[in-house]
Write an enzyme that holds these catalytic residues in place. Structure first.
Site, PDB file in Angstrom:
ATOM      1  N   SER A 100      21.752 -35.596 116.790  1.00 39.40           N
ATOM      2  CA  SER A 100      22.693 -35.377 115.763  1.00 39.40           C
ATOM      3  C   SER A 100      22.625 -34.054 115.547  1.00 39.40           C
ATOM      4  CB  SER A 100      22.237 -35.664 114.204  1.00 39.40           C
ATOM      5  OG  SER A 100      22.791 -36.797 114.648  1.00 39.40           O
ATOM      6  N   LYS A 175      30.392 -36.390 113.142  1.00 39.16           N
ATOM      7  CA  LYS A 175      28.328 -36.920 112.365  1.00 39.16           C
ATOM      8  C   LYS A 175      28.311 -35.641 111.181  1.00 39.16           C
ATOM      9  CE  LYS A 175      24.816 -38.438 112.190  1.00 39.16           C
ATOM     10  NZ  LYS A 175      24.117 -39.488 112.870  1.00 39.16           N
ATOM     11  N   LYS A 243      17.958 -32.387 107.362  1.00 35.66           N
ATOM     12  CA  LYS A 243      18.538 -31.484 107.762  1.00 35.66           C
ATOM     13  C   LYS A 243      20.162 -31.769 107.931  1.00 35.66           C
ATOM     14  CE  LYS A 243      18.541 -33.891 112.205  1.00 35.66           C
ATOM     15  NZ  LYS A 243      19.468 -33.815 112.491  1.00 35.66           N
TER      16      LYS A 243
END
Length: 297
Positions: A100, A175, A243
């Site tokens: 990701s 995502k 993140k």
């Protein structure tokens, strides 16, 4: 083991990568893996895979290279440079990045790989450690339709919901939206848990009935026991969700989308890290609500 299946190189054998690569071995694929931790390589070998001593060695003969590492800097580190994937994979290979990362990193990777004759799909996943183990991940893919069709049998050994979302970077964009929804959902569940407990309600009973109605969600189903038992062993670490919240807030700013609630939850995730909880599961957002509500956590 079937010889007509593509040979796979797998780079990154962490919480997600290890069970995913093992599911490919179970499906009959020949998997050669590389990762930084020796014990993870031993685990792959014990499952029937082949441990490589370097990225170059892992990818040399591979038809398909799959990467599953924490973030954009790691993807760039393994893809580029003399020892990286692009210099050492054969022309015509398919590189599937399941990490990701930022949509822009995926777009750049596809462009640079094309110069080497290597095709790329960005294919991040949702479903966490349990989804990886059970091979029921959602896989959101960006790239060319022909490459997606070629990779479909591999994806089907790893997940259940497999969707081509658009051109390079689209998988990462979806995502990012996924991580926004999950974080906000966990936060709402955490606030409900503290409210219910402070009200003296039977928490297990309350969560059961809530999960049967409109408030129910995959998040609540998967994380209910974490909340009930205060079990924050990482399936997906706060550090990684931090993140991801950075990715979605940055990408949203670039396209002019306002994320008012997402921005607040991003700050709550950041505060958990600052308090030393970065290594815990993202269900530990509960700890932040408890602290705000006066509990000594």
């Amino acid at each position: 083991m079937s010889t007509h299946l593509p040979k796979i190189a797998w780079i990154g054998l962490g919480i997600m990568g290890s069970p995913m690569s093992e599911n490919l071995i179970k499906a009959g694929y020949q998997v050669t893996g590389y990762t930084l931790e020796r014990e993870k390589l031993d685990r792959l070998a014990a499952a029937g895979g082949t441990a490589a001593g370097s990225i170059a060695e892992a990818v040399r003969d591979a038809d398909v290279v799959i990467t599953m590492v924490p973030a954009s800097p790691q993807v760039e580190a393994i893809a580029y440079g003399a020892d990286g994937i692009l210099e050492n994979a054969k022309s015509g290979a398919l590189l599937i990045d399941m990490s990701s990362i930022t949509p822009q990193t995926s777009v750049d990777l596809a462009k640079n790989a094309k110069d080497k004759g290597i095709r790329v799909l960005d294919a991040p996943v949702s479903g966490g450690e349990a989804g990886a183990i059970e091979a029921v991940l959602s896989i959101m893919v960006g790239g060319e339709r022909a490459d997606f069709d070629e990779a479909k049998p591999i994806f089907e050994a790893l997940g259940k919901t497999i969707v081509l979302c658009g051109p390079h970077g689209s998988g990462q964009t979806v995502k990012a939206a996924n991580q926004l929804i999950v974080a906000v959902n966990i936060q709402a569940c955490a606030e409900a848990v503290v409210f219910l407990e402070k009200s003296g309600v039977d928490l297990a009973a309350a969560l059961d009935v809530l999960n049967g109605g409109l408030a129910g969600s995959t998040v609540l189903t998967r994380k209910k026991d974490n909340f009930l038992n205060r079990d924050f062993k990482p399936g997906f670490r706060i550090d990684l969700h931090h993140k991801d919240m950075g990715i979605v807030t940055d990408a949203a700013r670039n396209v002019g989308a306002a994320l008012p609630v997402g921005a607040v939850v991003a700050q709550l995730v950041a505060s958990l890290r600052a308090q030393g909880d970065g290594g815990l599961d993202h269900s530990a957002l509960l700890r932040a609500v408890e602290r705000l509500s006066g509990a000594q956590v």
